[in-house]
Design a protein around this motif. Sequence first.
Motif, PDB file in Angstrom:
ATOM      1  N   SER A   1     -38.282  -1.065  60.905  1.00 25.69           N
ATOM      2  CA  SER A   1     -37.874  -1.512  62.235  1.00 25.69           C
ATOM      3  C   SER A   1     -39.067  -1.998  63.055  1.00 25.69           C
ATOM      4  CB  SER A   1     -37.123  -0.399  62.967  1.00 25.69           C
ATOM      5  OG  SER A   1     -37.918   0.756  63.058  1.00 25.69           O
ATOM      6  N   ALA A   2     -40.261  -1.448  62.829  1.00 26.64           N
ATOM      7  CA  ALA A   2     -41.446  -1.908  63.562  1.00 26.64           C
ATOM      8  C   ALA A   2     -41.753  -3.363  63.218  1.00 26.64           C
ATOM      9  CB  ALA A   2     -42.643  -1.018  63.240  1.00 26.64           C
ATOM     10  N   GLU A   3     -41.632  -3.728  61.953  1.00 22.38           N
ATOM     11  CA  GLU A   3     -41.850  -5.112  61.542  1.00 22.38           C
ATOM     12  C   GLU A   3     -40.793  -6.026  62.165  1.00 22.38           C
ATOM     13  OE1 GLU A   3     -41.884  -7.835  57.492  1.00 22.38           O
ATOM     14  OE2 GLU A   3     -42.150  -5.679  57.285  1.00 22.38           O
ATOM     15  N   PHE A   4     -39.562  -5.560  62.233  1.00 24.80           N
ATOM     16  CA  PHE A   4     -38.478  -6.325  62.851  1.00 24.80           C
ATOM     17  C   PHE A   4     -38.771  -6.576  64.326  1.00 24.80           C
ATOM     18  CE2 PHE A   4     -34.482  -6.261  65.291  1.00 24.80           C
ATOM     19  CZ  PHE A   4     -33.900  -7.417  64.808  1.00 24.80           C
ATOM     20  N   VAL A   5     -39.164  -5.540  65.049  1.00 25.88           N
ATOM     21  CA  VAL A   5     -39.453  -5.666  66.481  1.00 25.88           C
ATOM     22  C   VAL A   5     -40.611  -6.638  66.698  1.00 25.88           C
ATOM     23  CG1 VAL A   5     -40.327  -4.410  68.511  1.00 25.88           C
ATOM     24  CG2 VAL A   5     -38.506  -3.417  67.118  1.00 25.88           C
ATOM     25  N   LYS A   6     -41.647  -6.539  65.874  1.00 26.45           N
ATOM     26  CA  LYS A   6     -42.791  -7.447  65.978  1.00 26.45           C
ATOM     27  C   LYS A   6     -42.348  -8.896  65.802  1.00 26.45           C
ATOM     28  CE  LYS A   6     -47.315  -8.375  63.975  1.00 26.45           C
ATOM     29  NZ  LYS A   6     -47.350  -9.388  62.960  1.00 26.45           N
ATOM     30  N   LYS A   7     -41.527  -9.146  64.804  1.00 24.96           N
ATOM     31  CA  LYS A   7     -41.044 -10.498  64.541  1.00 24.96           C
ATOM     32  C   LYS A   7     -40.177 -11.011  65.694  1.00 24.96           C
ATOM     33  CE  LYS A   7     -40.479 -13.980  61.715  1.00 24.96           C
ATOM     34  NZ  LYS A   7     -41.551 -14.828  61.278  1.00 24.96           N
ATOM     35  N   MET A   8     -39.331 -10.159  66.246  1.00 23.42           N
ATOM     36  CA  MET A   8     -38.465 -10.568  67.346  1.00 23.42           C
ATOM     37  C   MET A   8     -39.285 -10.928  68.584  1.00 23.42           C
ATOM     38  SD  MET A   8     -35.366 -10.695  66.328  1.00 23.42           S
ATOM     39  CE  MET A   8     -36.060 -11.340  64.819  1.00 23.42           C
ATOM     40  N   ARG A   9     -40.388 -10.223  68.819  1.00 19.28           N
ATOM     41  CA  ARG A   9     -41.245 -10.526  69.974  1.00 19.28           C
ATOM     42  C   ARG A   9     -41.937 -11.875  69.830  1.00 19.28           C
ATOM     43  NH1 ARG A   9     -43.403  -4.484  70.708  1.00 19.28           N
ATOM     44  NH2 ARG A   9     -41.799  -3.810  72.153  1.00 19.28           N
ATOM     45  N   GLU A  10     -42.126 -12.321  68.596  1.00 15.20           N
ATOM     46  CA  GLU A  10     -42.793 -13.608  68.348  1.00 15.20           C
ATOM     47  C   GLU A  10     -41.868 -14.799  68.577  1.00 15.20           C
ATOM     48  OE1 GLU A  10     -44.155 -13.306  64.310  1.00 15.20           O
ATOM     49  OE2 GLU A  10     -45.651 -11.785  64.785  1.00 15.20           O
ATOM     50  N   ILE A  11     -40.585 -14.566  68.630  1.00 17.49           N
ATOM     51  CA  ILE A  11     -39.622 -15.662  68.786  1.00 17.49           C
ATOM     52  C   ILE A  11     -39.608 -16.133  70.231  1.00 17.49           C
ATOM     53  CG2 ILE A  11     -37.169 -16.283  68.709  1.00 17.49           C
ATOM     54  CD1 ILE A  11     -36.900 -14.366  66.341  1.00 17.49           C
ATOM     55  N   LYS A  12     -39.795 -17.414  70.401  1.00 12.66           N
ATOM     56  CA  LYS A  12     -39.730 -18.027  71.730  1.00 12.66           C
ATOM     57  C   LYS A  12     -38.482 -18.903  71.777  1.00 12.66           C
ATOM     58  CE  LYS A  12     -43.776 -16.433  72.828  1.00 12.66           C
ATOM     59  NZ  LYS A  12     -43.739 -15.038  73.115  1.00 12.66           N
ATOM     60  N   LEU A  13     -37.559 -18.549  72.639  1.00  9.78           N
ATOM     61  CA  LEU A  13     -36.312 -19.305  72.763  1.00  9.78           C
ATOM     62  C   LEU A  13     -36.485 -20.483  73.708  1.00  9.78           C
ATOM     63  CD1 LEU A  13     -33.705 -16.416  73.076  1.00  9.78           C
ATOM     64  CD2 LEU A  13     -34.260 -17.764  71.057  1.00  9.78           C
ATOM     65  N   ARG A  14     -35.851 -21.571  73.368  1.00 13.66           N
ATOM     66  CA  ARG A  14     -35.819 -22.737  74.252  1.00 13.66           C
ATOM     67  C   ARG A  14     -34.873 -22.438  75.410  1.00 13.66           C
ATOM     68  NH1 ARG A  14     -34.325 -26.968  69.742  1.00 13.66           N
ATOM     69  NH2 ARG A  14     -33.712 -25.052  68.785  1.00 13.66           N
ATOM     70  N   PRO A  15     -35.116 -23.058  76.550  1.00  9.14           N
ATOM     71  CA  PRO A  15     -34.205 -22.852  77.692  1.00  9.14           C
ATOM     72  C   PRO A  15     -32.764 -23.169  77.287  1.00  9.14           C
ATOM     73  CG  PRO A  15     -36.160 -24.054  78.385  1.00  9.14           C
ATOM     74  CD  PRO A  15     -36.232 -23.947  76.878  1.00  9.14           C
ATOM     75  N   GLY A  16     -31.862 -22.303  77.677  1.00  9.55           N
ATOM     76  CA  GLY A  16     -30.452 -22.480  77.356  1.00  9.55           C
ATOM     77  C   GLY A  16     -30.037 -21.887  76.018  1.00  9.55           C
ATOM     78  N   SER A  17     -31.023 -21.474  75.212  1.00  9.74           N
ATOM     79  CA  SER A  17     -30.717 -20.870  73.903  1.00  9.74           C
ATOM     80  C   SER A  17     -30.402 -19.394  74.088  1.00  9.74           C
ATOM     81  CB  SER A  17     -31.900 -21.014  72.952  1.00  9.74           C
ATOM     82  OG  SER A  17     -32.146 -22.360  72.664  1.00  9.74           O
ATOM     83  N   LYS A  18     -29.652 -18.859  73.143  1.00  9.98           N
ATOM     84  CA  LYS A  18     -29.325 -17.434  73.161  1.00  9.98           C
ATOM     85  C   LYS A  18     -29.679 -16.816  71.820  1.00  9.98           C
ATOM     86  CE  LYS A  18     -25.718 -17.815  76.549  1.00  9.98           C
ATOM     87  NZ  LYS A  18     -24.444 -17.359  77.013  1.00  9.98           N
ATOM     88  N   GLN A  19     -30.109 -15.590  71.873  1.00 11.62           N
ATOM     89  CA  GLN A  19     -30.433 -14.849  70.658  1.00 11.62           C
ATOM     90  C   GLN A  19     -29.339 -13.810  70.436  1.00 11.62           C
ATOM     91  OE1 GLN A  19     -34.187 -12.878  70.925  1.00 11.62           O
ATOM     92  NE2 GLN A  19     -34.239 -12.344  68.786  1.00 11.62           N
ATOM     93  N   PHE A  20     -28.906 -13.651  69.185  1.00 10.46           N
ATOM     94  CA  PHE A  20     -27.883 -12.664  68.884  1.00 10.46           C
ATOM     95  C   PHE A  20     -28.129 -12.122  67.487  1.00 10.46           C
ATOM     96  CE2 PHE A  20     -26.362 -16.798  67.635  1.00 10.46           C
ATOM     97  CZ  PHE A  20     -25.810 -16.594  66.388  1.00 10.46           C
ATOM     98  N   SER A  21     -27.472 -11.036  67.189  1.00 12.84           N
ATOM     99  CA  SER A  21     -27.591 -10.455  65.847  1.00 12.84           C
ATOM    100  C   SER A  21     -26.219  -9.980  65.398  1.00 12.84           C
ATOM    101  CB  SER A  21     -28.583  -9.296  65.836  1.00 12.84           C
ATOM    102  OG  SER A  21     -28.097  -8.220  66.606  1.00 12.84           O
TER     103      SER A  21
END
Length: 170
Positions: free
Chosen positions: A61-81
């Motif tokens: 889960s630590a690797e997952f959290v690190k990867k999620m923090r690196e993601i930069k969303l474009r304006p208007g984009s949404k992140q989901f799982s």
Amino acid sequence: NPSGALTPSASVAIKAHKPSKNYPARVITSHIGSAQEKLASHLIAIINPLLRNSPYIFKNSAEFVKKMREIKLRPGSKQFSYNAEALFPSVPIGDCIKLIQDKLANDPSRKNRTHLNPQDIANLLTLYLETTDFTFNDRHHTTNDSGPIGLSLMVVVSNLWMDHTITTAI
């Protein structure tokens, strides 16, 4: 060579975090001391490297959290799982074994990990996963085509199937 003589045993774990679903139960099998325990470890060492280049599988889960923090969303984009419900019992065992066999046949590093050929490994996986025997309340039970929750090998098999599913969907 099998070193254990115990039949895997099952216990029931109540999902206390799901009161809205009347606290459903999950059967977990323990393979500690069984003949399957050491062979599962051996098969994991052979199969797990097939996931080494997957962008969808995380070590923890630590690797997952690190990867999620690196993601930069474009304006208007949404992140989901998505959450896979009942993942282990939902993996189509026969199809997944065929997938693993095909991946091993095309893996040039396989021969560095084992002298077994892909068909040998598929046969061992079939022996292990297509039928699960265990004891519960001092009675013998058998399940078919349902990977056992509690067998470490099933984690790797499930990850391979999820990687395949995501890759195919994309």
